[in-house]
Enzyme design. Structure first.
Site, mmCIF file in Angstrom:
data_model
loop_
_atom_site.group_PDB
_atom_site.id
_atom_site.type_symbol
_atom_site.label_atom_id
_atom_site.label_comp_id
_atom_site.label_asym_id
_atom_site.label_seq_id
_atom_site.Cartn_x
_atom_site.Cartn_y
_atom_site.Cartn_z
ATOM 1 N N TYR A 134 4.441 7.150 6.917
ATOM 2 C CA TYR A 134 4.850 6.114 5.966
ATOM 3 C C TYR A 134 5.669 6.684 4.811
ATOM 4 O O TYR A 134 6.461 5.974 4.201
ATOM 5 C CB TYR A 134 3.624 5.411 5.375
ATOM 6 C CG TYR A 134 3.066 4.301 6.215
ATOM 7 C CD1 TYR A 134 2.572 4.553 7.490
ATOM 8 C CD2 TYR A 134 3.018 3.005 5.739
ATOM 9 C CE1 TYR A 134 2.040 3.541 8.252
ATOM 10 C CE2 TYR A 134 2.488 1.981 6.498
ATOM 11 C CZ TYR A 134 2.000 2.249 7.757
ATOM 12 O OH TYR A 134 1.479 1.240 8.510
ATOM 13 N N LYS A 167 -4.279 13.452 17.199
ATOM 14 C CA LYS A 167 -3.590 13.641 18.474
ATOM 15 C C LYS A 167 -3.313 15.139 18.578
ATOM 16 O O LYS A 167 -2.155 15.590 18.662
ATOM 17 C CB LYS A 167 -2.306 12.779 18.505
ATOM 18 C CG LYS A 167 -1.629 12.694 19.862
ATOM 19 C CD LYS A 167 -2.343 11.799 20.873
ATOM 20 C CE LYS A 167 -1.652 11.895 22.240
ATOM 21 N NZ LYS A 167 -2.419 11.240 23.322
ATOM 22 N N ASP A 191 -5.674 7.802 21.316
ATOM 23 C CA ASP A 191 -5.583 6.871 22.453
ATOM 24 C C ASP A 191 -6.970 6.567 23.015
ATOM 25 O O ASP A 191 -7.309 5.413 23.302
ATOM 26 C CB ASP A 191 -4.625 7.404 23.540
ATOM 27 C CG ASP A 191 -4.905 8.838 23.950
ATOM 28 O OD1 ASP A 191 -5.648 9.550 23.223
ATOM 29 O OD2 ASP A 191 -4.377 9.273 24.992
ATOM 30 N N ASP A 243 -3.710 2.500 10.357
ATOM 31 C CA ASP A 243 -3.119 1.158 10.329
ATOM 32 C C ASP A 243 -3.414 0.453 11.646
ATOM 33 O O ASP A 243 -3.864 -0.691 11.685
ATOM 34 C CB ASP A 243 -1.610 1.264 10.098
ATOM 35 C CG ASP A 243 -0.939 -0.103 10.073
ATOM 36 O OD1 ASP A 243 -1.500 -1.015 9.447
ATOM 37 O OD2 ASP A 243 0.124 -0.252 10.698
ATOM 38 N N ASP A 256 -6.650 -2.515 12.505
ATOM 39 C CA ASP A 256 -6.410 -3.869 13.025
ATOM 40 C C ASP A 256 -7.221 -4.099 14.299
ATOM 41 O O ASP A 256 -7.772 -5.178 14.517
ATOM 42 C CB ASP A 256 -4.921 -4.082 13.352
ATOM 43 C CG ASP A 256 -4.182 -4.800 12.223
ATOM 44 O OD1 ASP A 256 -4.581 -4.616 11.049
ATOM 45 O OD2 ASP A 256 -3.209 -5.525 12.505
HETATM 46 C C1 IPM Z 1 -1.819 -2.804 6.134
HETATM 47 C C2 IPM Z 1 -0.489 -3.427 6.399
HETATM 48 C C3 IPM Z 1 0.580 -2.622 5.675
HETATM 49 C C4 IPM Z 1 0.557 -1.227 6.258
HETATM 50 C C5 IPM Z 1 1.989 -3.209 5.731
HETATM 51 C C6 IPM Z 1 2.019 -4.634 5.227
HETATM 52 C C7 IPM Z 1 2.960 -2.357 4.973
HETATM 53 O O1 IPM Z 1 -0.247 -3.511 7.754
HETATM 54 O O2 IPM Z 1 -2.213 -2.720 4.950
HETATM 55 O O3 IPM Z 1 -2.476 -2.402 7.086
HETATM 56 O O4 IPM Z 1 1.171 -0.975 7.296
HETATM 57 O O5 IPM Z 1 -0.093 -0.368 5.671
HETATM 58 MG MG MG Z 2 -1.873 -2.900 8.958
#
Ligand code: IPM
Ligand code: MG
Length: 382
Positions: free
Chosen positions: A147, A208, A240, A264, A268
């Protein structure tokens, strides 16, 4: 009881942000009354709301409000369909959220994922894979890795390709670099082990290391840091495989330690297990100085423009983010727990926003954003 002023910047942002923020502030004020907290809340625009108000996703005045505060309660930013032509470094995701993370060195991102028994129906996994309910914590490094790696730009190169008629051709090339230093890995590893000490005492470190230089270093440093926490079990897992294990046997995880990009993605995935992003809070913490830990607290979900302004959004993630703020930035554990108990009470009463509503549950009552906030604030005040 405390008379110290708790200075909070409330940045609601876009989409459902303002609606869920309103409920979180309602609950915060209720808990503030009950515990005699001296709350000093300043609201300021961010995201598209910042662009509309002051021409920038993070207006200077908003940044100043954050600097004058001890914590930021953040809603959400970004509306994918609004003006796709805006340069990417001015987009709210980068110009506001990533900027705030970097500006305040918020390197430690804590994302608790819990599936309460009452919401088991919302989990996409079969009941036998859910165990006694899921409870894990993703600890994501937030200010390093791909990032923030340099150079982050698109270059044009000229290359001659074999078998390509017409000779040399121009290509675009995009480069993102993944950079980690030992101290960056060390400090986030410490956060994960300390969190594990207060939980089920297991850290699964994700990397990884079979391919990436970064992964090798990550594993070395985490192994070294682990020695200071002999009561915590450490396990290393390739990213993975971790993605697969989360679906197959999520109950094996307690604390999941990840670098920025892997965190990230896996957070999710882990969040999906809890059925709804609308339930999950997060904390992004910087360095602790004395009593104070500066932090940014935000729901795991996004702006959800499709349901914005309709009183449909689940405010619980924002409300629980306020609880994390009281816990980590202000050390108000009792007040934090009161909010969490208020959320549990509303769930136990059967109140459900659309995202967690199960029509087969006769005791469930579908409610809107404000009713859910009212119920939680009421439970906190009682
Ligand atoms: C998160 C989001 C952010 C990230 C985006 C919106 C920049 O997906 O906080 O997980 O990738 O960190
Ligand atoms: Mg995210």
């Amino acid at each position: 009881m405390s008379s110290a002023t708790l200075k909070i910047a409330a940045l609601a942002g876009d989409g459902i942000g303002p609606e869920v923020m309103r409920e979180a502030l309602k609950v915060l004020r209720a808990v503030g009354q009950k515990y005699s907290l001296n709350l000093h809340i300043t609201e300021a625009p961010v995201g598209w709301a910042g662009i509309d108000a002051a021409g920038k996703a993070l207006p200077d005045a908003t940044l100043e409000v954050c600097r004058q505060s001890d914590a930021i309660l953040f809603g959400s930013v970004g509306l994918p369909d609004r003006d796709p032509t805006i340069p990417k470094d001015q987009r709210p995701e980068r110009a506001a959220l990533l900027r705030l993370r970097k500006e305040f060195s918020l390197f430690a991102n804590l994302r608790p994922v819990q599936l309460p028994k009452a919401l088991a129906h919302a989990c996409p996994l079969r009941p036998e894979r859910q165990g006694d309910g899921l409870d894990l914590l993703v600890v994501r490094e937030l200010t390093g890795g791909m990032y923030f790696g340099q150079p982050k730009k698109t270059e044009e190169v000229i290359e001659a390709r074999e078998g390509h008629e017409g000779g040399p051709r121009r290509f675009l090339r995009a480069i993102d670099t993944m950079v980690y230093t030992e101290p960056e890995i060390e400090r986030i590893a410490h956060v994960s082990f300390q969190a594990a000490q207060l939980r089920r005492k297991k850290v699964t470190s994700i990397d990884k290391a079979n391919v990436l230089e970064n992964g090798i270093l990550w594993r070395e440093v985490v192994t070294r840091v682990a020695k200071a926490y002999p009561e915590v079990t450490v396990e290393h897992m390739f990213v993975d495989n971790a993605a697969m294990q989360l679906m197959l046997k999520p109950t094996q995880f307690d604390v999941v330690l990840c670098e920025n990009m892997f965190g990230d993605i896996l957070s999710d995935e882990a969040a999906a297990l809890a059925g709804s992003l609308g339930m999950l809070p997060s904390a992004s913490l910087g360095n602790t100085s004395g009593e104070k830990t500066f932090g940014l607290y935000e729901p795991a979900g996004g702006t959800a423009p499709d349901i914005a302004g309709k009183n449909l959004a689940n405010p619980i993630a924002q409300i629980l983010s306020a609880a994390l703020m009281l816990r980590y930035s202000f050390k108000q554990e009792a007040a934090a727990r009161a909010i969490e108990a208020g959320v549990s009470a509303a769930i136990a009463q059967g109140l459900r926003t659309g995202d967690i509503y199960n029509p087969a549950d006769a005791a469930a009552k579908k409610v809107g954003t404000t009713e859910m906030g009212d119920a939680i604030a009421g439970a906190v005040a009682a």
